[in-house]
Design a protein around this motif. Structure first.
Motif, PDB file in Angstrom:
ATOM      1  N   GLN A 109       0.850  -1.190   0.000  1.00  0.00           N
ATOM      2  CA  GLN A 109       0.000   0.000   0.000  1.00  0.00           C
ATOM      3  C   GLN A 109       0.884   1.239   0.000  1.00  0.00           C
ATOM      4  O   GLN A 109       1.879   1.292   0.715  1.00  0.00           O
ATOM      5  CB  GLN A 109      -0.915   0.025   1.228  1.00  0.00           C
ATOM      6  N   ARG A 123      -5.614   7.303   8.273  1.00  0.00           N
ATOM      7  CA  ARG A 123      -6.099   7.715   6.960  1.00  0.00           C
ATOM      8  C   ARG A 123      -6.397   9.205   7.059  1.00  0.00           C
ATOM      9  O   ARG A 123      -7.025   9.660   8.006  1.00  0.00           O
ATOM     10  CB  ARG A 123      -7.386   6.985   6.583  1.00  0.00           C
ATOM     11  N   LEU A 131      -3.099   7.007   3.149  1.00  0.00           N
ATOM     12  CA  LEU A 131      -2.475   6.386   4.299  1.00  0.00           C
ATOM     13  C   LEU A 131      -1.265   7.208   4.733  1.00  0.00           C
ATOM     14  O   LEU A 131      -0.482   7.659   3.901  1.00  0.00           O
ATOM     15  CB  LEU A 131      -2.036   4.961   3.951  1.00  0.00           C
ATOM     16  N   LEU A 150      -3.262  -2.153   9.301  1.00  0.00           N
ATOM     17  CA  LEU A 150      -3.628  -1.670   7.969  1.00  0.00           C
ATOM     18  C   LEU A 150      -5.070  -2.050   7.619  1.00  0.00           C
ATOM     19  O   LEU A 150      -5.770  -1.280   6.945  1.00  0.00           O
ATOM     20  CB  LEU A 150      -2.667  -2.223   6.925  1.00  0.00           C
ATOM     21  N   VAL A 151      -5.511  -3.211   8.073  1.00  0.00           N
ATOM     22  CA  VAL A 151      -6.899  -3.615   7.825  1.00  0.00           C
ATOM     23  C   VAL A 151      -7.852  -2.680   8.573  1.00  0.00           C
ATOM     24  O   VAL A 151      -8.912  -2.301   8.053  1.00  0.00           O
ATOM     25  CB  VAL A 151      -7.121  -5.084   8.234  1.00  0.00           C
ATOM     26  N   GLU A 153      -7.286   0.449   9.191  1.00  0.00           N
ATOM     27  CA  GLU A 153      -7.314   1.694   8.414  1.00  0.00           C
ATOM     28  C   GLU A 153      -8.103   1.524   7.113  1.00  0.00           C
ATOM     29  O   GLU A 153      -8.719   2.485   6.635  1.00  0.00           O
ATOM     30  CB  GLU A 153      -5.887   2.158   8.112  1.00  0.00           C
ATOM     31  N   GLN A 154      -8.116   0.324   6.557  1.00  0.00           N
ATOM     32  CA  GLN A 154      -8.948   0.057   5.394  1.00  0.00           C
ATOM     33  C   GLN A 154     -10.428   0.211   5.742  1.00  0.00           C
ATOM     34  O   GLN A 154     -11.235   0.629   4.897  1.00  0.00           O
ATOM     35  CB  GLN A 154      -8.675  -1.346   4.856  1.00  0.00           C
ATOM     36  N   GLN A 157     -11.418   3.736   5.388  1.00  0.00           N
ATOM     37  CA  GLN A 157     -11.628   4.065   3.980  1.00  0.00           C
ATOM     38  C   GLN A 157     -12.939   3.475   3.480  1.00  0.00           C
ATOM     39  O   GLN A 157     -13.659   4.110   2.693  1.00  0.00           O
ATOM     40  CB  GLN A 157     -10.446   3.563   3.142  1.00  0.00           C
ATOM     41  N   HIS A 158     -13.256   2.265   3.929  1.00  0.00           N
ATOM     42  CA  HIS A 158     -14.505   1.609   3.527  1.00  0.00           C
ATOM     43  C   HIS A 158     -15.717   2.440   3.934  1.00  0.00           C
ATOM     44  O   HIS A 158     -16.671   2.608   3.155  1.00  0.00           O
ATOM     45  CB  HIS A 158     -14.571   0.213   4.156  1.00  0.00           C
ATOM     46  N   ALA A 200     -12.424  -4.810  10.981  1.00  0.00           N
ATOM     47  CA  ALA A 200     -11.098  -5.417  10.839  1.00  0.00           C
ATOM     48  C   ALA A 200     -11.051  -6.801  11.485  1.00  0.00           C
ATOM     49  O   ALA A 200     -10.415  -7.721  10.946  1.00  0.00           O
ATOM     50  CB  ALA A 200     -10.040  -4.510  11.463  1.00  0.00           C
TER      51      ALA A 200
END
Length: 278
Positions: A109, A123, A131, A150-151, A153-154, A157-158, A200
């Protein structure tokens, strides 16, 4: 008559905050907390817009109108606009500062790299956030822990948390005078993190996330609405709430609640007064 509408909206907004107690924090309270936060300011906003639409000329069924209420409504909307412009300018400065940091890869990423010993990851941005991570994160956490973070932080974003919390933060700026304003805002922030943690934990080991959370230093480099950080500045009790939720049995995601969102209709009631103006 319009002055009476303004006073009624103020009393109702103030009363709702006083008599709408904070609920116990858990991952299913997100919608309730959001509605509790939004209804009083939306009620004030819709009242001001309704009065401005009706204008100072004419009369209503219950009495005459005048310039006083129109000027009050216009002044209120101008204050909101100025607050929004200042808030946007500060956000733009943050993003402009962020653009000066180099982009490097982290677990496939791309992110902005901060050469600081403080562990940090977040984020940052609006609809499409970036990121941001520090050297301290790379030095403190194992590759497995970083992958789990990181998941998380995803998840931000989701849910587009940076975008939505920019607007919620703007509302918070001009409603600090309402009762329980800061308490409800903090409740929203912790529920945002609990929601991201739950998302997550459905994809990585919850225990790994909990261990990573315990290691994270509680001193973020940014603390504004554009930043959705894995570990924002918060009391230790709030961090413990997140760890307990991660270690507990996985929860099902709560669906939309018509009962909760029906409260938004209350905020739209001032618009129903427009047809009575002639």
């Amino acid at each position: 008559m319009h002055v009476l509408l303004i006073l009624s909206a103020l009393v109702l907004a103030y009363g709702l905050r006083l008599n709408w107690p904070l609920a116990a924090v858990d991952t299913h309270q997100w919608q309730q907390a959001l509605v509790r936060f939004l209804v009083p300011p939306l009620l004030l906003l819709m009242t001001a817009i309704s009065i401005l639409l009706m204008g100072p000329q004419g009369q209503m069924i219950w009495g005459h109108t005048g310039w006083t209420s129109t000027l009050l409504a216009a002044s209120f909307l101008v204050i909101l606009l100025i607050a929004g412009l200042r808030y946007t300018h500060r956000a733009w400065q943050t993003l402009h500062q962020l653009n000066h940091y180099p982009c490097i890869k982290l677990h496939n990423q791309t992110g902005r790299y901060l050469n600081t010993s403080t562990p940090f990851i977040a984020r940052m941005g609006f609809w499409k956030s970036e990121l941001v991570f520090s050297q301290g994160l790379l030095d403190t956490f194992t590759p497995e822990q970083i992958a789990a973070i990181l998941v998380h932080e995803q998840a931000h974003q989701h849910y587009r948390d940076t975008f939505w919390f920019f607007w919620l933060g703007w509302i918070h700026q001009w409603t600090r005078w309402l009762p329980e304003a800061e308490a409800i805002w903090q409740e929203l922030l912790i529920l945002r993190e609990l929601r991201a943690d739950r998302w997550a934990a459905q994809r990585v080991d919850g225990l790994l996330l909990a261990e990573s959370l315990m290691l994270m230093v509680q001193s973020p480099l940014w603390s504004d609405a554009l930043c959705a950080s894995f570990s924002p500045a918060a009391p230790q009790s709030r961090i413990e709430e997140r760890i307990d939720a991660l270690l507990a049995a996985p929860e099902e995601t709560a669906g939309p609640s018509a009962r909760s969102w029906s409260w938004i209709l209350l905020a739209l009631l001032p618009l129903l007064t427009v047809p009575f103006h002639h």
